[in-house]
Write a protein that holds these residues in place. Sequence first.
Motif, PDB file in Angstrom:
ATOM      1  N   LEU A  37      -8.578  11.770 -18.646  1.00 42.57           N
ATOM      2  CA  LEU A  37      -8.548  12.362 -17.308  1.00 42.57           C
ATOM      3  C   LEU A  37      -7.153  12.271 -16.711  1.00 42.57           C
ATOM      4  CD1 LEU A  37     -11.894  11.090 -15.745  1.00 42.57           C
ATOM      5  CD2 LEU A  37     -11.313  13.419 -16.403  1.00 42.57           C
ATOM      6  N   PRO A  38      -6.812  13.217 -15.825  1.00 42.84           N
ATOM      7  CA  PRO A  38      -5.490  13.169 -15.191  1.00 42.84           C
ATOM      8  C   PRO A  38      -5.337  11.942 -14.309  1.00 42.84           C
ATOM      9  CG  PRO A  38      -6.787  15.043 -14.383  1.00 42.84           C
ATOM     10  CD  PRO A  38      -7.601  14.345 -15.394  1.00 42.84           C
ATOM     11  N   ARG A  39      -4.090  11.506 -14.147  1.00 43.34           N
ATOM     12  CA  ARG A  39      -3.757  10.372 -13.285  1.00 43.34           C
ATOM     13  C   ARG A  39      -2.522  10.728 -12.485  1.00 43.34           C
ATOM     14  NH1 ARG A  39      -4.735   4.607 -15.460  1.00 43.34           N
ATOM     15  NH2 ARG A  39      -6.724   4.861 -16.453  1.00 43.34           N
ATOM     16  N   ALA A  40      -2.434  10.154 -11.307  1.00 44.92           N
ATOM     17  CA  ALA A  40      -1.235  10.348 -10.490  1.00 44.92           C
ATOM     18  C   ALA A  40      -0.031   9.833 -11.261  1.00 44.92           C
ATOM     19  CB  ALA A  40      -1.374   9.610  -9.164  1.00 44.92           C
ATOM     20  N   ALA A  61       3.941  11.323 -22.937  1.00 46.58           N
ATOM     21  CA  ALA A  61       4.693  10.178 -22.449  1.00 46.58           C
ATOM     22  C   ALA A  61       4.096   8.890 -22.985  1.00 46.58           C
ATOM     23  CB  ALA A  61       4.688  10.153 -20.924  1.00 46.58           C
ATOM     24  N   SER A  62       3.045   9.021 -23.793  1.00 45.01           N
ATOM     25  CA  SER A  62       2.365   7.823 -24.273  1.00 45.01           C
ATOM     26  C   SER A  62       3.236   7.000 -25.207  1.00 45.01           C
ATOM     27  CB  SER A  62       1.066   8.206 -24.962  1.00 45.01           C
ATOM     28  OG  SER A  62       1.336   9.010 -26.087  1.00 45.01           O
ATOM     29  N   SER A  63       4.151   7.646 -25.949  1.00 43.10           N
ATOM     30  CA  SER A  63       5.001   6.882 -26.852  1.00 43.10           C
ATOM     31  C   SER A  63       5.969   6.013 -26.049  1.00 43.10           C
ATOM     32  CB  SER A  63       5.769   7.804 -27.784  1.00 43.10           C
ATOM     33  OG  SER A  63       6.621   8.655 -27.040  1.00 43.10           O
ATOM     34  N   ASP A  64       6.457   6.503 -24.899  1.00 37.40           N
ATOM     35  CA  ASP A  64       7.312   5.700 -24.042  1.00 37.40           C
ATOM     36  C   ASP A  64       6.548   4.507 -23.483  1.00 37.40           C
ATOM     37  OD1 ASP A  64       9.369   7.460 -24.485  1.00 37.40           O
ATOM     38  OD2 ASP A  64       9.045   8.559 -22.604  1.00 37.40           O
ATOM     39  N   ALA A  65       5.312   4.768 -23.015  1.00 36.80           N
ATOM     40  CA  ALA A  65       4.495   3.696 -22.458  1.00 36.80           C
ATOM     41  C   ALA A  65       4.168   2.674 -23.538  1.00 36.80           C
ATOM     42  CB  ALA A  65       3.218   4.256 -21.855  1.00 36.80           C
ATOM     43  N   LYS A  68       7.226   0.566 -24.337  1.00 35.89           N
ATOM     44  CA  LYS A  68       7.501  -0.365 -23.238  1.00 35.89           C
ATOM     45  C   LYS A  68       6.454  -1.489 -23.237  1.00 35.89           C
ATOM     46  CE  LYS A  68       9.629  -0.155 -18.956  1.00 35.89           C
ATOM     47  NZ  LYS A  68      10.505   0.678 -18.235  1.00 35.89           N
ATOM     48  N   LYS A  69       5.217  -1.143 -23.514  1.00 36.09           N
ATOM     49  CA  LYS A  69       4.136  -2.135 -23.558  1.00 36.09           C
ATOM     50  C   LYS A  69       4.375  -3.144 -24.673  1.00 36.09           C
ATOM     51  CE  LYS A  69      -0.545  -2.313 -25.174  1.00 36.09           C
ATOM     52  NZ  LYS A  69      -1.753  -1.593 -25.512  1.00 36.09           N
ATOM     53  N   ILE A  70       4.714  -2.667 -25.857  1.00 33.63           N
ATOM     54  CA  ILE A  70       4.923  -3.562 -26.997  1.00 33.63           C
ATOM     55  C   ILE A  70       6.132  -4.461 -26.756  1.00 33.63           C
ATOM     56  CG2 ILE A  70       5.553  -3.622 -29.440  1.00 33.63           C
ATOM     57  CD1 ILE A  70       3.796  -1.079 -29.733  1.00 33.63           C
ATOM     58  N   GLU A 136       0.873   1.556 -18.349  1.00 33.50           N
ATOM     59  CA  GLU A 136       1.858   2.349 -17.618  1.00 33.50           C
ATOM     60  C   GLU A 136       1.464   2.492 -16.151  1.00 33.50           C
ATOM     61  OE1 GLU A 136       4.260   6.547 -17.816  1.00 33.50           O
ATOM     62  OE2 GLU A 136       2.551   6.259 -19.122  1.00 33.50           O
ATOM     63  N   GLN A 137       0.181   2.782 -15.902  1.00 30.77           N
ATOM     64  CA  GLN A 137      -0.278   2.965 -14.522  1.00 30.77           C
ATOM     65  C   GLN A 137      -0.163   1.669 -13.722  1.00 30.77           C
ATOM     66  OE1 GLN A 137      -1.164   5.893 -13.154  1.00 30.77           O
ATOM     67  NE2 GLN A 137      -1.393   4.902 -11.195  1.00 30.77           N
ATOM     68  N   THR A 138      -0.494   0.541 -14.325  1.00 28.40           N
ATOM     69  CA  THR A 138      -0.502  -0.733 -13.609  1.00 28.40           C
ATOM     70  C   THR A 138       0.889  -1.316 -13.425  1.00 28.40           C
ATOM     71  OG1 THR A 138      -2.673  -1.207 -14.542  1.00 28.40           O
ATOM     72  CG2 THR A 138      -1.474  -3.063 -13.598  1.00 28.40           C
ATOM     73  N   TYR A 139       1.672  -1.395 -14.479  1.00 28.80           N
ATOM     74  CA  TYR A 139       2.933  -2.133 -14.426  1.00 28.80           C
ATOM     75  C   TYR A 139       4.185  -1.269 -14.268  1.00 28.80           C
ATOM     76  CZ  TYR A 139      -0.090  -5.888 -15.879  1.00 28.80           C
ATOM     77  OH  TYR A 139      -1.104  -6.794 -15.928  1.00 28.80           O
TER      78      TYR A 139
END
Length: 147
Positions: A37-40, A61-65, A68-70, A136-139
């Motif tokens: 689902l879409p997110r702000a 953009a998931s590869s960037d997230a 960054k997460k790893i 990504e959304q949280t941090y």
Amino acid sequence: MKGTILEYNEVSRSGVISGDDGQRYSLDVADWKASQLPRAGNKVDFSVNGDKAEAVYSEAASSDASSKKIAAALLAFFLGAFGAHKFYLGYTKQGVIMLLVFIFGFILIGIPSMIIALIAFVEFIIYLVKSDADFEQTYVIGRKPWF
């Protein structure tokens, strides 16, 4: 056209996209072409029909997230007591707090240092458990500095 989702309401299943042209376009979930689902804050590519966004695709953009997460999780595990993961995520104040408590904790028989190391380990686990989008959304977007 490219743009960014400004808001998305899960109840009404609609939202608003700010296009790169400076205009705002309405988003309906029926026009959403991604699996999640879409997110702000999501970057999107879409077609325009009047003031409505159609055929809305999420940009990758998931590869960037993920990277960054790893990286944040590895820093939390190996250098977390020094606040390295906080500095990496842009939380300078929290990183300085962790660093100072760890360093000055040795004066108090090391108990504060152990607590800071435990906090870093808990954050390491939380970072690993969260999905890339949630991380990504949280941090990154939401800027939540602790846990």
